[in-house]
Design a protein around this motif. Sequence first.
Motif, PDB file in Angstrom:
ATOM      1  N   GLU A 103       0.850  -1.182   0.000  1.00  0.00           N
ATOM      2  CA  GLU A 103       0.000   0.000   0.000  1.00  0.00           C
ATOM      3  C   GLU A 103       0.889   1.236   0.000  1.00  0.00           C
ATOM      4  N   CYS A 104       0.298   2.385  -0.204  1.00  0.00           N
ATOM      5  CA  CYS A 104       1.042   3.643  -0.094  1.00  0.00           C
ATOM      6  C   CYS A 104       1.548   3.780   1.341  1.00  0.00           C
ATOM      7  N   ARG A 106       2.068   5.332   4.762  1.00  0.00           N
ATOM      8  CA  ARG A 106       1.256   6.235   5.578  1.00  0.00           C
ATOM      9  C   ARG A 106       2.063   6.678   6.791  1.00  0.00           C
ATOM     10  N   ASP A 108       1.722   7.268  10.940  1.00  0.00           N
ATOM     11  CA  ASP A 108       0.930   7.029  12.140  1.00  0.00           C
ATOM     12  C   ASP A 108       0.641   8.378  12.791  1.00  0.00           C
ATOM     13  N   GLU A 109      -0.630   8.708  12.935  1.00  0.00           N
ATOM     14  CA  GLU A 109      -1.001  10.024  13.464  1.00  0.00           C
ATOM     15  C   GLU A 109      -0.609  10.224  14.924  1.00  0.00           C
ATOM     16  N   ARG A 114       6.411   6.186   9.974  1.00  0.00           N
ATOM     17  CA  ARG A 114       5.901   5.726   8.681  1.00  0.00           C
ATOM     18  C   ARG A 114       5.674   4.219   8.697  1.00  0.00           C
ATOM     19  N   THR A 116       3.595   0.769   6.203  1.00  0.00           N
ATOM     20  CA  THR A 116       2.831   0.321   5.042  1.00  0.00           C
ATOM     21  C   THR A 116       2.365  -1.101   5.272  1.00  0.00           C
ATOM     22  N   GLU A 127       2.499  -5.829   8.088  1.00  0.00           N
ATOM     23  CA  GLU A 127       2.880  -4.413   8.108  1.00  0.00           C
ATOM     24  C   GLU A 127       4.372  -4.292   8.312  1.00  0.00           C
TER      25      GLU A 127
END
Length: 131
Positions: A103-104, A106, A108-109, A114, A116, A127
């Motif tokens: 996947e792109c 991302r 983690d907020e 980072r 994926t 992951e």
Amino acid sequence: MKHPFIQAVHHIAIICSDYNKSKHFYTQILNLEIINETYREERDSYKLDLALNNNYVIELFSFPHPPMRVSRPEARGLRHLAFGVPDLDKAVAHLQAHHVVTECIRIDELTHKRFTFFADPDDLPLEFYEL
């Protein structure tokens, strides 16, 4: 705080549908080390013990005709297995060189790290999380 009785995660057990395909994925693409491989004739089943950095982590099983398990979207139960990686770009490039779709990337907020997602041969969500 030290837990009173649990010392560590001992291993993760995965049942695959195509043993040779999954063995290749986990040993040749993810580069996990084979500790032991056992064929259990009475169960018509293989058990492959795998290590990461000399630590026992995964038991890969084959069984005749295992039932399907829903894993997406957001199904109940184990959500995914995450591996920590020091360089996410390098890890993603390695997967893509082996024709593994990711996947792109991302962020983690909560941690601003980072990560994926990708899948093993049985579509088990995995992951890579940048350390």
